[in-house]
Design a protein around this motif. Structure first.
Motif, PDB file in Angstrom:
ATOM      1  N   ALA A 121       0.838  -1.212   0.000  1.00  0.00           N
ATOM      2  CA  ALA A 121       0.000   0.000   0.000  1.00  0.00           C
ATOM      3  C   ALA A 121       0.866   1.253   0.000  1.00  0.00           C
ATOM      4  O   ALA A 121       0.568   2.238  -0.682  1.00  0.00           O
ATOM      5  CB  ALA A 121      -0.936  -0.005   1.208  1.00  0.00           C
ATOM      6  N   ILE A 122       1.957   1.220   0.756  1.00  0.00           N
ATOM      7  CA  ILE A 122       2.864   2.375   0.818  1.00  0.00           C
ATOM      8  C   ILE A 122       3.602   2.555  -0.508  1.00  0.00           C
ATOM      9  O   ILE A 122       3.710   3.682  -1.020  1.00  0.00           O
ATOM     10  CB  ILE A 122       3.869   2.213   1.978  1.00  0.00           C
ATOM     11  CG1 ILE A 122       3.136   2.317   3.325  1.00  0.00           C
ATOM     12  CG2 ILE A 122       4.972   3.261   1.891  1.00  0.00           C
ATOM     13  CD1 ILE A 122       4.008   2.016   4.517  1.00  0.00           C
TER      14      ILE A 122
ATOM     15  N   LEU B 276      -5.696   2.142   6.576  1.00  0.00           N
ATOM     16  CA  LEU B 276      -6.822   3.082   6.634  1.00  0.00           C
ATOM     17  C   LEU B 276      -6.556   4.191   7.645  1.00  0.00           C
ATOM     18  O   LEU B 276      -6.926   5.351   7.412  1.00  0.00           O
ATOM     19  CB  LEU B 276      -8.106   2.335   6.977  1.00  0.00           C
ATOM     20  CG  LEU B 276      -8.628   1.373   5.894  1.00  0.00           C
ATOM     21  CD1 LEU B 276      -9.811   0.571   6.398  1.00  0.00           C
ATOM     22  CD2 LEU B 276      -9.013   2.136   4.627  1.00  0.00           C
ATOM     23  N   LEU B 277      -5.929   3.847   8.772  1.00  0.00           N
ATOM     24  CA  LEU B 277      -5.596   4.862   9.785  1.00  0.00           C
ATOM     25  C   LEU B 277      -4.662   5.911   9.197  1.00  0.00           C
ATOM     26  O   LEU B 277      -4.884   7.119   9.360  1.00  0.00           O
ATOM     27  CB  LEU B 277      -4.947   4.189  10.992  1.00  0.00           C
ATOM     28  CG  LEU B 277      -4.427   5.134  12.092  1.00  0.00           C
ATOM     29  CD1 LEU B 277      -5.593   5.849  12.758  1.00  0.00           C
ATOM     30  CD2 LEU B 277      -3.608   4.369  13.123  1.00  0.00           C
ATOM     31  N   GLN B 278      -3.608   5.460   8.498  1.00  0.00           N
ATOM     32  CA  GLN B 278      -2.662   6.396   7.898  1.00  0.00           C
ATOM     33  C   GLN B 278      -3.318   7.191   6.777  1.00  0.00           C
ATOM     34  O   GLN B 278      -3.066   8.394   6.620  1.00  0.00           O
ATOM     35  CB  GLN B 278      -1.439   5.646   7.367  1.00  0.00           C
ATOM     36  CG  GLN B 278      -0.448   6.482   6.589  1.00  0.00           C
ATOM     37  CD  GLN B 278       0.176   7.584   7.412  1.00  0.00           C
ATOM     38  OE1 GLN B 278       0.125   7.565   8.640  1.00  0.00           O
ATOM     39  NE2 GLN B 278       0.784   8.559   6.761  1.00  0.00           N
TER      40      GLN B 278
ATOM     41  N   LYS C  74      -6.380   8.149   6.536  1.00  0.00           N
ATOM     42  CA  LYS C  74      -7.328   9.151   7.046  1.00  0.00           C
ATOM     43  C   LYS C  74      -6.653  10.220   7.900  1.00  0.00           C
ATOM     44  O   LYS C  74      -7.082  11.384   7.895  1.00  0.00           O
ATOM     45  CB  LYS C  74      -8.412   8.462   7.876  1.00  0.00           C
ATOM     46  CG  LYS C  74      -9.253   7.446   7.108  1.00  0.00           C
ATOM     47  CD  LYS C  74     -10.065   8.103   6.006  1.00  0.00           C
ATOM     48  CE  LYS C  74     -10.941   7.073   5.273  1.00  0.00           C
ATOM     49  NZ  LYS C  74     -11.699   7.689   4.162  1.00  0.00           N
ATOM     50  N   THR C  75      -5.598   9.841   8.642  1.00  0.00           N
ATOM     51  CA  THR C  75      -5.018  10.781   9.612  1.00  0.00           C
ATOM     52  C   THR C  75      -3.640  11.310   9.226  1.00  0.00           C
ATOM     53  O   THR C  75      -3.208  12.335   9.756  1.00  0.00           O
ATOM     54  CB  THR C  75      -4.891  10.098  10.983  1.00  0.00           C
ATOM     55  OG1 THR C  75      -3.967   8.996  10.899  1.00  0.00           O
ATOM     56  CG2 THR C  75      -6.253   9.572  11.451  1.00  0.00           C
ATOM     57  N   HIS C  76      -2.914  10.607   8.318  1.00  0.00           N
ATOM     58  CA  HIS C  76      -1.534  10.980   7.961  1.00  0.00           C
ATOM     59  C   HIS C  76      -0.667  11.110   9.212  1.00  0.00           C
ATOM     60  O   HIS C  76       0.133  12.035   9.350  1.00  0.00           O
ATOM     61  CB  HIS C  76      -1.513  12.309   7.185  1.00  0.00           C
ATOM     62  CG  HIS C  76      -2.242  12.236   5.892  1.00  0.00           C
ATOM     63  ND1 HIS C  76      -2.688  13.366   5.203  1.00  0.00           N
ATOM     64  CD2 HIS C  76      -2.648  11.176   5.138  1.00  0.00           C
ATOM     65  CE1 HIS C  76      -3.319  12.997   4.100  1.00  0.00           C
ATOM     66  NE2 HIS C  76      -3.293  11.674   4.036  1.00  0.00           N
ATOM     67  N   ILE C  77      -0.831  10.151  10.120  1.00  0.00           N
ATOM     68  CA  ILE C  77      -0.141  10.205  11.406  1.00  0.00           C
ATOM     69  C   ILE C  77       1.363  10.019  11.267  1.00  0.00           C
ATOM     70  O   ILE C  77       2.149  10.542  12.038  1.00  0.00           O
ATOM     71  CB  ILE C  77      -0.745   9.152  12.372  1.00  0.00           C
ATOM     72  CG1 ILE C  77      -0.227   9.380  13.790  1.00  0.00           C
ATOM     73  CG2 ILE C  77      -0.463   7.739  11.906  1.00  0.00           C
ATOM     74  CD1 ILE C  77      -0.918   8.536  14.832  1.00  0.00           C
ATOM     75  N   PHE C  78       1.796   9.250  10.248  1.00  0.00           N
ATOM     76  CA  PHE C  78       3.223   9.030  10.032  1.00  0.00           C
ATOM     77  C   PHE C  78       3.743  10.038   9.018  1.00  0.00           C
ATOM     78  O   PHE C  78       3.320  10.051   7.863  1.00  0.00           O
ATOM     79  CB  PHE C  78       3.481   7.601   9.551  1.00  0.00           C
ATOM     80  CG  PHE C  78       3.041   6.547  10.530  1.00  0.00           C
ATOM     81  CD1 PHE C  78       3.738   6.357  11.711  1.00  0.00           C
ATOM     82  CD2 PHE C  78       1.925   5.768  10.279  1.00  0.00           C
ATOM     83  CE1 PHE C  78       3.332   5.399  12.624  1.00  0.00           C
ATOM     84  CE2 PHE C  78       1.508   4.806  11.185  1.00  0.00           C
ATOM     85  CZ  PHE C  78       2.220   4.620  12.366  1.00  0.00           C
ATOM     86  N   LYS C  79       4.672  10.900   9.459  1.00  0.00           N
ATOM     87  CA  LYS C  79       5.166  11.998   8.648  1.00  0.00           C
ATOM     88  C   LYS C  79       6.489  11.636   7.958  1.00  0.00           C
ATOM     89  O   LYS C  79       7.175  10.695   8.353  1.00  0.00           O
ATOM     90  CB  LYS C  79       5.370  13.245   9.506  1.00  0.00           C
ATOM     91  CG  LYS C  79       4.136  13.691  10.281  1.00  0.00           C
ATOM     92  CD  LYS C  79       3.002  14.105   9.358  1.00  0.00           C
ATOM     93  CE  LYS C  79       1.799  14.607  10.136  1.00  0.00           C
ATOM     94  NZ  LYS C  79       0.679  14.975   9.240  1.00  0.00           N
ATOM     95  N   LEU C  80       6.815  12.422   6.926  1.00  0.00           N
ATOM     96  CA  LEU C  80       8.064  12.246   6.183  1.00  0.00           C
ATOM     97  C   LEU C  80       8.747  13.591   5.985  1.00  0.00           C
ATOM     98  O   LEU C  80       8.110  14.650   6.090  1.00  0.00           O
ATOM     99  CB  LEU C  80       7.784  11.618   4.808  1.00  0.00           C
ATOM    100  CG  LEU C  80       7.314  10.169   4.752  1.00  0.00           C
ATOM    101  CD1 LEU C  80       6.967   9.805   3.313  1.00  0.00           C
ATOM    102  CD2 LEU C  80       8.373   9.221   5.286  1.00  0.00           C
ATOM    103  N   ASP C  81      10.019  13.549   5.663  1.00  0.00           N
ATOM    104  CA  ASP C  81      10.763  14.752   5.281  1.00  0.00           C
ATOM    105  C   ASP C  81      10.487  15.020   3.802  1.00  0.00           C
ATOM    106  O   ASP C  81      10.948  14.277   2.930  1.00  0.00           O
ATOM    107  CB  ASP C  81      12.257  14.537   5.520  1.00  0.00           C
ATOM    108  CG  ASP C  81      13.082  15.750   5.116  1.00  0.00           C
ATOM    109  OD1 ASP C  81      12.488  16.796   4.795  1.00  0.00           O
ATOM    110  OD2 ASP C  81      14.325  15.643   5.114  1.00  0.00           O
ATOM    111  N   ALA C  82       9.702  16.059   3.527  1.00  0.00           N
ATOM    112  CA  ALA C  82       9.273  16.344   2.150  1.00  0.00           C
ATOM    113  C   ALA C  82      10.447  16.611   1.219  1.00  0.00           C
ATOM    114  O   ALA C  82      10.380  16.312   0.024  1.00  0.00           O
ATOM    115  CB  ALA C  82       8.319  17.533   2.139  1.00  0.00           C
TER     116      ALA C  82
END
Length: 415
Positions: A52-53, A352-354, A356-364
């Motif tokens: 999925a990622i 689904l959690l990620q 909907k919430t984008h809880i896990f962030k990345l360095d853009a």
């Protein structure tokens, strides 16, 4: 009679498998079953989440580069290697044929012109991308941080409206509504005032560090172009998998002295990086599947050795090796089935959690986006479930053959 015996054997194997899987009073057996289920659960959950990622990454990055620059760019065929387009007269016949094609989503004119922005005692070199009222704003609207897109309702005002990236806004300390000056190096030097009406962020460094969006009419006026002259066409196709096919169509319809480039040529580094994601996905799937299989093999071997005396008794009562093997294969199928159910809950739940919430962030700046993207594909999920079940059961037939090596006499004496 033969059919009845087969049915009885199947019932026997299934019944015993159910007893030793879920109704066993042996603490060690219960622990082994739970460990095996946990292994399948974690393995499938991680595989679902990984795919999925990976799909999310590819879809998001592809949409960013396609959204800003289109899939195919048409410009004048000359030796001009600068950032400023060479002008050409709009090719009405070409435009008509391309826009009529069902494979083309849109084709819009544009032009680019380098400039220098001076604001708040800061100076920054930029590339002004000029568009007109036919421009497709979907991508930029989806990536707006603040404000709005350029408004072409008032021709005079639209020439002064400018959209900048969040990166440039931070560097130049700009905010919505600020008035700035942009200098265009030509003979004579031109200076034009602009008003910031929108701030966007694509997270693609090559775009955010240099591009600003304004009115195509302003570039025409600065360059003294005729009203029907433009710098190029930006073409977006309906199905990205048909880029090569549509490129040939565009090439066959191009007027003389015009050429096309594709998004692959415009962003080569990105498209060299994307296939590496598929390699990572394959490695992850193989590793997680190997862990799940090894875990199941270990569990099955331990259960067979623990049930040695039971195997000896069944053999003494006339059960065949295959009847007893089926017991442990049914047992493994039960464990795998429960593991798959829990693995789907884990993988889909986290996805689904990620999503909907984008809880896990990345360095853009490194990953082209500020959060971990998710794209679920039901074909992948079904394939992973079926593949995991089949591969595990096929591999587990090997340790189940240990049953044939067990002698009834020695097994009954075994403690």
């Amino acid at each position: 009679m033969l059919s009845y015996k087969k049915h009885t054997a199947l019932n026997f194997s299934s019944f015993i498998a159910g007893r030793i899987s879920f109704r066993s009073k042996r603490t060690f057996s219960k622990l082994i079953v739970r460990i095996a289920i946990a292994g399948i659960t974690l393995g499938l959950g991680v595989m679902i989440l990984s795919l999925a990622i990976i799909r999310g990454f590819k879809a998001e990055i592809l949409e960013k580069v396609r959204g800003f620059d289109g899939d195919i760019t048409v410009i004048k065929y000359d030796l001009n290697a600068s950032y400023e387009n060479s002008p050409f007269i709009r090719a009405d016949t070409f435009e008509t044929s391309v826009k009529k094609s069902a494979a083309v989503e849109y084709a819009v004119p544009f032009a680019t012109k380098p400039g220098i922005i001076k604001a708040n005692n800061e100076i920054e070199g930029v590339l002004l991308k000029g568009v007109d009222k036919t421009y497709n704003w979907r991508f930029l609207k989806n990536n707006m941080v603040a404000g709005r897109v350029v408004n072409f309702a008032d021709t005079t005002e639209s020439k002064r409206e400018l959209m900048v990236s969040q990166t440039l806004a931070n560097r130049l300390k700009l905010k919505l509504g600020d008035n700035i000056l942009m200098y265009f190096v030509q003979q004579p030097l031109r200076r034009r005032p602009f008003k910031i009406v929108g701030i966007f962020e694509t997270s693609i460094e090559d775009i955010d560090k240099i591009y600003v969006i304004g009115d195509l009419a302003l570039i025409k006026r600065l360059n003294d172009w005729a009203p029907n002259q433009i710098g190029g066409y930006e073409i977006r196709i309906a199905d990205f998998n048909k880029v090569d096919e549509v490129s040939h169509f565009v090439d066959n319809n191009l007027p003389p002295r015009l050429k096309y480039t594709t998004v692959f040529e415009n962003f080569p580094m990105i498209f060299e990086w994307l296939p590496l994601l598929d390699v990572n996905a394959r490695v992850m799937l193989v590793l997680m599947l190997a862990v799940a299989v090894i875990n199941m093999i270990s569990a099955l071997l331990i259960m067979i050795l623990e049930r040695t005396s039971m195997i000896g008794i069944f053999k003494a009562m006339g059960a065949t090796n295959w009847n007893i093997q089926r017991i442990f294969l049914y047992n493994a199928a039960y464990i795998i089935g429960i593991g798959l159910i829990l693995g789907n809950i884990l993988g889909l739940g986290l996805s689904l959690l990620q999503s909907k919430t984008h809880i896990f962030k990345l360095d853009a700046s490194s990953y082209y986006m500020p959060f971990v993207p998710i794209k679920l594909n039901w074909f992948d999920i079904v394939g992973l479930n079926i593949g995991t079940m089949i591969i595990c059961l096929l591999v587990l037939t090997i340790p189940s053959m240990l049953v044939a090596k067990i002698s009834p006499v020695k097994a009954i004496q075994y403690k």
